[in-house]
Design a protein around this motif. Sequence first.
Motif, PDB file in Angstrom:
ATOM      1  N   UNK A 322     -10.586  62.285  49.836  1.00  0.00           N
ATOM      2  CA  UNK A 322     -10.730  61.628  48.529  1.00  0.00           C
ATOM      3  C   UNK A 322     -11.934  62.134  47.747  1.00  0.00           C
ATOM      4  N   UNK A 323     -12.920  62.722  48.432  1.00  0.00           N
ATOM      5  CA  UNK A 323     -14.096  63.203  47.710  1.00  0.00           C
ATOM      6  C   UNK A 323     -13.813  64.485  46.939  1.00  0.00           C
ATOM      7  N   UNK A 324     -12.689  65.143  47.246  1.00  0.00           N
ATOM      8  CA  UNK A 324     -12.381  66.393  46.557  1.00  0.00           C
ATOM      9  C   UNK A 324     -11.640  66.081  45.278  1.00  0.00           C
ATOM     10  N   UNK A 325     -12.045  66.752  44.189  1.00  0.00           N
ATOM     11  CA  UNK A 325     -11.555  66.352  42.882  1.00  0.00           C
ATOM     12  C   UNK A 325     -10.081  66.700  42.683  1.00  0.00           C
ATOM     13  N   UNK A 326      -9.635  67.877  43.137  1.00  0.00           N
ATOM     14  CA  UNK A 326      -8.238  68.259  42.904  1.00  0.00           C
ATOM     15  C   UNK A 326      -7.571  68.633  44.215  1.00  0.00           C
ATOM     16  N   UNK A 327      -6.260  68.361  44.315  1.00  0.00           N
ATOM     17  CA  UNK A 327      -5.581  68.718  45.551  1.00  0.00           C
ATOM     18  C   UNK A 327      -4.809  70.021  45.404  1.00  0.00           C
ATOM     19  N   UNK A 328      -5.007  70.739  44.322  1.00  0.00           N
ATOM     20  CA  UNK A 328      -4.404  72.065  44.088  1.00  0.00           C
ATOM     21  C   UNK A 328      -2.899  72.066  44.353  1.00  0.00           C
ATOM     22  N   UNK A 329      -2.204  71.064  43.916  1.00  0.00           N
ATOM     23  CA  UNK A 329      -0.750  71.056  44.048  1.00  0.00           C
ATOM     24  C   UNK A 329      -0.230  70.769  45.433  1.00  0.00           C
ATOM     25  N   UNK A 330      -1.063  70.229  46.300  1.00  0.00           N
ATOM     26  CA  UNK A 330      -0.585  69.962  47.656  1.00  0.00           C
ATOM     27  C   UNK A 330       0.477  68.867  47.663  1.00  0.00           C
ATOM     28  N   UNK A 331       0.315  67.853  46.797  1.00  0.00           N
ATOM     29  CA  UNK A 331       1.283  66.765  46.735  1.00  0.00           C
ATOM     30  C   UNK A 331       2.655  67.269  46.348  1.00  0.00           C
ATOM     31  N   UNK A 332       2.660  68.127  45.324  1.00  0.00           N
ATOM     32  CA  UNK A 332       3.910  68.702  44.838  1.00  0.00           C
ATOM     33  C   UNK A 332       4.580  69.500  45.945  1.00  0.00           C
ATOM     34  N   UNK A 333       3.771  70.307  46.634  1.00  0.00           N
ATOM     35  CA  UNK A 333       4.308  71.127  47.714  1.00  0.00           C
ATOM     36  C   UNK A 333       4.916  70.250  48.804  1.00  0.00           C
ATOM     37  N   UNK A 334       4.187  69.196  49.163  1.00  0.00           N
ATOM     38  CA  UNK A 334       4.694  68.287  50.191  1.00  0.00           C
ATOM     39  C   UNK A 334       6.037  67.715  49.777  1.00  0.00           C
ATOM     40  N   UNK A 335       6.141  67.310  48.506  1.00  0.00           N
ATOM     41  CA  UNK A 335       7.395  66.713  48.029  1.00  0.00           C
ATOM     42  C   UNK A 335       8.544  67.702  48.147  1.00  0.00           C
ATOM     43  N   UNK A 336       8.316  68.909  47.626  1.00  0.00           N
ATOM     44  CA  UNK A 336       9.393  69.904  47.629  1.00  0.00           C
ATOM     45  C   UNK A 336       9.805  70.241  49.056  1.00  0.00           C
ATOM     46  N   UNK A 337       8.811  70.434  49.924  1.00  0.00           N
ATOM     47  CA  UNK A 337       9.130  70.795  51.305  1.00  0.00           C
ATOM     48  C   UNK A 337       9.850  69.658  52.014  1.00  0.00           C
ATOM     49  N   UNK A 338       9.464  68.414  51.701  1.00  0.00           N
ATOM     50  CA  UNK A 338      10.143  67.271  52.314  1.00  0.00           C
ATOM     51  C   UNK A 338      11.611  67.261  51.931  1.00  0.00           C
ATOM     52  N   UNK A 339      11.854  67.463  50.624  1.00  0.00           N
ATOM     53  CA  UNK A 339      13.251  67.467  50.174  1.00  0.00           C
ATOM     54  C   UNK A 339      14.018  68.596  50.856  1.00  0.00           C
ATOM     55  N   UNK A 340      13.391  69.776  50.922  1.00  0.00           N
ATOM     56  CA  UNK A 340      14.069  70.915  51.537  1.00  0.00           C
ATOM     57  C   UNK A 340      14.385  70.631  52.996  1.00  0.00           C
ATOM     58  N   UNK A 341      13.399  70.088  53.715  1.00  0.00           N
ATOM     59  CA  UNK A 341      13.605  69.813  55.146  1.00  0.00           C
ATOM     60  C   UNK A 341      14.694  68.769  55.344  1.00  0.00           C
ATOM     61  N   UNK A 342      14.672  67.718  54.503  1.00  0.00           N
ATOM     62  CA  UNK A 342      15.649  66.647  54.659  1.00  0.00           C
ATOM     63  C   UNK A 342      17.055  67.155  54.383  1.00  0.00           C
ATOM     64  N   UNK A 343      17.200  67.973  53.309  1.00  0.00           N
ATOM     65  CA  UNK A 343      18.550  68.449  53.009  1.00  0.00           C
ATOM     66  C   UNK A 343      19.031  69.403  54.104  1.00  0.00           C
ATOM     67  N   UNK A 344      18.093  70.185  54.659  1.00  0.00           N
ATOM     68  CA  UNK A 344      18.472  71.090  55.752  1.00  0.00           C
ATOM     69  C   UNK A 344      18.956  70.285  56.954  1.00  0.00           C
ATOM     70  N   UNK A 345      18.217  69.214  57.257  1.00  0.00           N
ATOM     71  CA  UNK A 345      18.614  68.359  58.378  1.00  0.00           C
ATOM     72  C   UNK A 345      19.986  67.765  58.140  1.00  0.00           C
ATOM     73  N   UNK A 346      20.215  67.293  56.917  1.00  0.00           N
ATOM     74  CA  UNK A 346      21.513  66.687  56.597  1.00  0.00           C
ATOM     75  C   UNK A 346      22.621  67.714  56.795  1.00  0.00           C
ATOM     76  N   UNK A 347      22.382  68.939  56.348  1.00  0.00           N
ATOM     77  CA  UNK A 347      23.374  70.002  56.491  1.00  0.00           C
ATOM     78  C   UNK A 347      23.672  70.257  57.962  1.00  0.00           C
ATOM     79  N   UNK A 348      22.602  70.340  58.762  1.00  0.00           N
ATOM     80  CA  UNK A 348      22.789  70.589  60.195  1.00  0.00           C
ATOM     81  C   UNK A 348      23.584  69.457  60.824  1.00  0.00           C
ATOM     82  N   UNK A 349      23.248  68.222  60.432  1.00  0.00           N
ATOM     83  CA  UNK A 349      23.936  67.061  60.988  1.00  0.00           C
ATOM     84  C   UNK A 349      25.433  67.121  60.685  1.00  0.00           C
ATOM     85  N   UNK A 350      25.753  67.434  59.423  1.00  0.00           N
ATOM     86  CA  UNK A 350      27.162  67.473  59.020  1.00  0.00           C
ATOM     87  C   UNK A 350      27.904  68.540  59.814  1.00  0.00           C
TER      88      UNK A 350
END
Lengths: 430, 170, 174
Positions: A322-350
């Motif tokens: 929290x002491x660091x002023x900017x997260x340099x897009x880490x939140x965005x990256x986490x979101x995109x990667x989460x979506x990618x991982x989840x959709x990949x998992x769903x595909x594998x499951x199907x």
Amino acid sequence: MSLAAILIAILSFVLGALLALLTIPVLVWLERRVASLIQDRLGPNRTNVFGFRFGGVVQSFADVVKLLLKEEYYPSHIKTGKWLFMLAPVITFAVALLAFMAIPFADTLHIDGEALRVQALPIDYGVLWYLAIGAIGVLGVIFGGWLSHNKYALLGSARAGSMVISYELPLGLSILAFIITYNTVDFNAMVQWQSGTFFAFLPAWGILVQPIASIILIVSLFAETNRNPFTVAEGESEIVAGFMTEHTAMKFAMYFMGEYIAMNTASAVIITVIFGGYQIPWVSTEMMLQNFSVFAMVLMISVPVIVGLLIKWMRKNNTVRPTVSTDSGRNFETKVLTIALLSMTALIEVILLYLAFFADSSLANSITVMLFQIVVFVVKLMMFNIFFILIRWTVPRFRYDQVQHLGWYYLLPLSLLNLFITALVVVGIT
Amino acid sequence: MLEISIFSILALFMIGGSIAMISNRQTVFSAFGFLVAMIGLAGIFALLNSQFLAVAQIMVSVGAVVVLSMLTILTVNANGKNMPHEPNKNKWIIFTSILVAPFTILLYKALATLPDHFSTMETINSKVIGKELFSEWVLPFEILSILLLSAMVSAIVIARKSKNKERGRS
Amino acid sequence: MKQKITVIPRYGSSFKDKLYLPAIYDGVKVTFKHLFDNVSDINAVDTLEYPEEQPTDITDRYRGLHRLTQRSDDSIACVACFMCATACPSNCIFIEATEREDGHDEKMPKSFFIDTLECVFCGYCVEACPCDAIRMDTGIFSLTGNSREDFVLNKEQLLANKGAFGEENSCARD
């Protein structure tokens, strides 16, 4: 040759090339990250492409670009044999790459009665191939060092040569003990042998069947790949950069990459010979194929769990304090990667659901098992690479004479003794 | 056709490597020529479908012999400058090759009359070679190993310091 | 006199030590613990995310970038005595003196350059100054520029640097 055979051949070749070449940047990054995390630092974590850092692995690609664009510099004192001076790193690199090609990534595929090896080079004498090709690699080091006309380079290459001579023997003898135990020179048959059990419950992995030979194999492979604690050919504290003192830019990068491929190959050989290769313990390929629906169910349960843990870990750690002023897009990256991982998992499951309950195709089943085995192989490979790195940042260097002493006085007699006992036991059993 | 073209490329490599090995004054390039010749030979073995021989050729000739000879070159600093002066070397090479040419032709004719079952033989792997070696050829094999043993013993005898000399020095 | 002698036992002679492997296992245990702890919680790593996080622990004895102090009436404290330039081991201070007309002393620097690329930040100039006119208490630890010339600081730049630890003016001249 059917279409499937050609496809599998292409796939395994591409996989071999990818696993050898694409792991170089990953390994370079892994080495730096693991080293810094061991020493309570962060390591390279900033370089990104459109905000995607992937933990900083992009840094390695930036380094490659830098090395490619660097000025090619030739020492002016090298009068004769500049071509061999330039060829030497290529020899090391190419040979390291070739040696990796004999490693099986998955079990032999049986399609319409055709046995297809999932191996970049479909050969059944992989151990001999590794021993033979692996021995050429040092020639690049020796030629490069000699033609540098530099004292440090000369010392480095002389050391590399004597290292290979002293450690090829215990390596060969320990592998010979494994050949006698497994009764084959084929890597794939070795892995198949290890899928059984002994003493009723232990997986028949080489490290449990042949502990002494396993330790000798690991130690000699560390020495063969010139990794710490056996960095005698390029001991920074003694002989500057050793054999590559005069090599710059891409020539240096060739040596560097060759070293990492050699490490990757050593990991692959270790897991193939003594850690069950692409197999998980107690489960053989036939078992997975016969009980495919059970296997698919287990996979369907375990994949979301693993992905969930991964996402949880990423959400916790792909952040800044929290002491660091900017997260340099880490939140965005986490979101995109989460979506990618989840959709990949769903595909594998199907796909798994379809294969387990609705389709009844043995071809699809065996391909699924093959892909699963490739994943297991890659995970094991990366784990062993991390082990290599961990050892490098744990153990201090050996002095040159200590290394030779260890090789000739301890490992060689020990491996001979082990070979003798192994031969006695094997002859006694059969 | 493909086989013949691969064979000729390998043969060119071998001939070039051999010539480079004997004609070069710089020992490193001689070693490199030897390396190329040996890899060419391994390639020809592989072309004949005897994988084990090809791999063993690389393992022994390249992995052991070339590395050891390179190590010797490194240790004794065998530069071109430190080599003995040979004024008429090239003439000698040409003269000798003309001298052995008839024998080469003889050898070729002898090999050509051999039954061509070599080319039609199946894959020669380590199992075949091992069985052959330890059943039919076991006596020559053991005699060869005695030869190697005696060579090793004599090398140790030469390398060992004699006791008298050491006493005299100290 | 009785001397206290502590005998340190020599390790490495027992069989366990000679095996090496138990010691390597212990070492790997330590390094792996560090790796595992840091991987499972990366923000616990006690480092500074430097450009975003600035250090807060710079003490008043830290030798940062130089500054020239002023008197209470905002005139320069330096009297161009060349003591600092003489004391400088890396010869990076270049002073040109001129006559002084503000009534304090006789001399003042017409120009005062410090080549920070040459400077080794030893602090001898501060020690040598009789007027407390040059100080290194700015707390500035990083100086950036696009060319070599950017790193040669002139009198105005040096005067513009402010002290970071309370003392603003020269304590020797008023």
